[in-house]
Design an enzyme around this catalytic site. Structure first.
Site, PDB file in Angstrom:
ATOM      1  N   ARG A  69       0.838  -1.213   0.000  1.00 31.06           N
ATOM      2  CA  ARG A  69       0.000   0.000   0.000  1.00 31.06           C
ATOM      3  C   ARG A  69       0.865   1.253   0.000  1.00 31.06           C
ATOM      4  O   ARG A  69       0.568   2.221  -0.700  1.00 31.06           O
ATOM      5  CB  ARG A  69      -0.925  -0.002   1.225  1.00 31.06           C
ATOM      6  CG  ARG A  69      -2.054  -1.010   1.097  1.00 31.06           C
ATOM      7  CD  ARG A  69      -2.950  -0.984   2.313  1.00 31.06           C
ATOM      8  NE  ARG A  69      -3.641   0.291   2.489  1.00 31.06           N
ATOM      9  CZ  ARG A  69      -4.253   0.666   3.619  1.00 31.06           C
ATOM     10  NH1 ARG A  69      -4.264  -0.142   4.662  1.00 31.06           N
ATOM     11  NH2 ARG A  69      -4.860   1.829   3.696  1.00 31.06           N
ATOM     12  N   GLN A 100     -10.312  10.330   7.360  1.00 29.33           N
ATOM     13  CA  GLN A 100     -10.211   8.931   7.801  1.00 29.33           C
ATOM     14  C   GLN A 100      -9.105   8.240   7.019  1.00 29.33           C
ATOM     15  O   GLN A 100      -8.775   7.092   7.281  1.00 29.33           O
ATOM     16  CB  GLN A 100     -11.529   8.204   7.529  1.00 29.33           C
ATOM     17  CG  GLN A 100     -12.702   8.818   8.258  1.00 29.33           C
ATOM     18  CD  GLN A 100     -14.023   8.299   7.698  1.00 29.33           C
ATOM     19  OE1 GLN A 100     -14.527   7.284   8.145  1.00 29.33           O
ATOM     20  NE2 GLN A 100     -14.565   8.997   6.725  1.00 29.33           N
ATOM     21  N   ASP A 103      -3.366   8.064   3.933  1.00 30.34           N
ATOM     22  CA  ASP A 103      -2.451   8.082   2.779  1.00 30.34           C
ATOM     23  C   ASP A 103      -1.595   9.334   2.622  1.00 30.34           C
ATOM     24  O   ASP A 103      -0.793   9.414   1.690  1.00 30.34           O
ATOM     25  CB  ASP A 103      -3.240   7.810   1.488  1.00 30.34           C
ATOM     26  CG  ASP A 103      -4.365   8.817   1.245  1.00 30.34           C
ATOM     27  OD1 ASP A 103      -4.285   9.956   1.744  1.00 30.34           O
ATOM     28  OD2 ASP A 103      -5.321   8.450   0.527  1.00 30.34           O
ATOM     29  N   HIS A 118      -7.334   8.339  11.714  1.00 33.32           N
ATOM     30  CA  HIS A 118      -6.866   6.949  11.735  1.00 33.32           C
ATOM     31  C   HIS A 118      -5.358   6.799  11.576  1.00 33.32           C
ATOM     32  O   HIS A 118      -4.869   5.725  11.255  1.00 33.32           O
ATOM     33  CB  HIS A 118      -7.606   6.143  10.655  1.00 33.32           C
ATOM     34  CG  HIS A 118      -9.087   6.054  10.901  1.00 33.32           C
ATOM     35  ND1 HIS A 118     -10.007   5.755   9.930  1.00 33.32           N
ATOM     36  CD2 HIS A 118      -9.811   6.244  12.036  1.00 33.32           C
ATOM     37  CE1 HIS A 118     -11.228   5.760  10.455  1.00 33.32           C
ATOM     38  NE2 HIS A 118     -11.140   6.059  11.727  1.00 33.32           N
ATOM     39  N   CYS A 126       6.389   0.761  17.847  1.00 33.96           N
ATOM     40  CA  CYS A 126       6.636  -0.553  18.432  1.00 33.96           C
ATOM     41  C   CYS A 126       5.324  -1.095  18.998  1.00 33.96           C
ATOM     42  O   CYS A 126       4.569  -0.397  19.671  1.00 33.96           O
ATOM     43  CB  CYS A 126       7.687  -0.447  19.529  1.00 33.96           C
ATOM     44  SG  CYS A 126       7.841  -1.971  20.481  1.00 33.96           S
ATOM     45  N   CYS A 129       6.238  -1.292  23.255  1.00 29.37           N
ATOM     46  CA  CYS A 129       6.502  -0.113  24.092  1.00 29.37           C
ATOM     47  C   CYS A 129       5.985   1.174  23.453  1.00 29.37           C
ATOM     48  O   CYS A 129       5.987   2.227  24.078  1.00 29.37           O
ATOM     49  CB  CYS A 129       7.983   0.009  24.425  1.00 29.37           C
ATOM     50  SG  CYS A 129       9.006   0.539  23.044  1.00 29.37           S
TER      51      CYS A 129
END
Ligand code: NAD
Ligand code: ZN
Length: 243
Positions: A69, A100, A103, A118, A126, A129
């Site tokens: 993607r 939302q 990209d 989002h 990570c 953590c």
């Protein structure tokens, strides 16, 4: 294309507002949507690719899909709808794009005020953590240098909560906007789709731009049915010609 009188008046006169955008605004760039006819989830189980449990089960599958993607988005770039909403926004006293999408194409088109509900597909963190890693280029799922956890895309997955700071900020825009443009979203993902409803209760004019009607259509002031890459440049032209 015929644009109704009340749409023209509202787009010309508004001073404060926001756009809520979804995957449809990036569709003319060649980036597949999630739920449309050519949506990406059609042959795949979204929970395998974009959920904490999917990542736990097969981190490499998820990482490969995100790499693909990212590659496609880099190749694609913004389309006339991204540029048009940037121009519209710049002409307002106050304007924000609440997206939302993950990209980064609004920012690439030059928009500065973008609230990403989002996250952003080019960010990573990570899994254990939470340390943030930018610009990770790796075919294999990388490991964190602090705790050896797996590194994952810094986006909101199915079943995960949105950042409360981002959400609070989005909520603020529903309180005193003159206009809200709902662009290329199927409006089924909460709480994003609730933002236009709230803005309308507070007096904003809500216009939806989508190639088909959606679940939110009955609750907006006007639905303009058509391709975002044609309608938005026309709205930008109307707006800028009146200034
Ligand atoms: P969605 O796939 O559910 O809906 C896309 C909407 O856009 C549909 O209503 C469709 O009719 C409309 N549309 C498609 N092409 C159009 C065009 N050319 N002109 C006008 N309308 C068009 O997308 P959504 O509502 O954003 O779904 C939410 C989820 O999908 C979000 O969680 C988002 O993170 C994710 N997503 C993001 C991207 C991206 O970043 N580009 C891509 C796919 C999915
Ligand atoms: Zn770590």
């Amino acid at each position: 294309m015929e644009i109704k009188e009340n749409v023209i008046n509202n787009i010309k006169n508004a001073r404060r507002g926001f756009a809520l955008t979804g995957a449809g605004i990036s569709a003319p760039s060649g980036i597949p949507t999630f739920r449309g006819e050519d949506g990406f989830w059609r042959n795949k189980d979204p929970y395998e690719l974009a959920s904490p449990s999917g990542f736990k089960k097969d981190p490499q599958l998820v990482w490969d899909w995100y790499n693909e993607r990212r590659f496609n988005i880099r190749e694609a770039g913004p389309n006339p709808a991204h540029y048009a909403i940037k121009e519209i926004g710049d002409s307002f006293e106050k304007f924000v794009i609440i997206t939302q999408n993950v990209d980064n194409l609004h920012q690439q088109a030059g928009s500065k005020d973008v609230l990403e509900l989002h996250g952003n597909i080019f960010g990573n963190k990570c899994n254990l953590c939470g340390k943030i890693f930018n610009n990770v280029e790796s075919k294999e799922v990388p490991h964190c240098d602090v705790c050896d956890g797996l590194i994952r895309p810094d986006v909101i997955w199915f079943g995960e909560a949105l950042s409360s700071d981002v959400l609070k900020e989005a909520w603020r825009w529903t309180e005193n906007s003159d206009i809200c443009l709902v662009i290329g979203t199927s409006a089924v993902v909460q709480p994003a789709s609730y933002l236009p409803i709230l803005a309308r209760e507070n007096g904003a004019f809500i216009m939806e731009i989508n190639k088909s009607r959606t679940v939110i259509s009955p609750y907006v002031d006007e639905s303009i049915i058509g391709d975002v890459s044609i309608i938005l440049p026309e709205l930008a032209r109307l707006r800028l010609s009146s200034l």
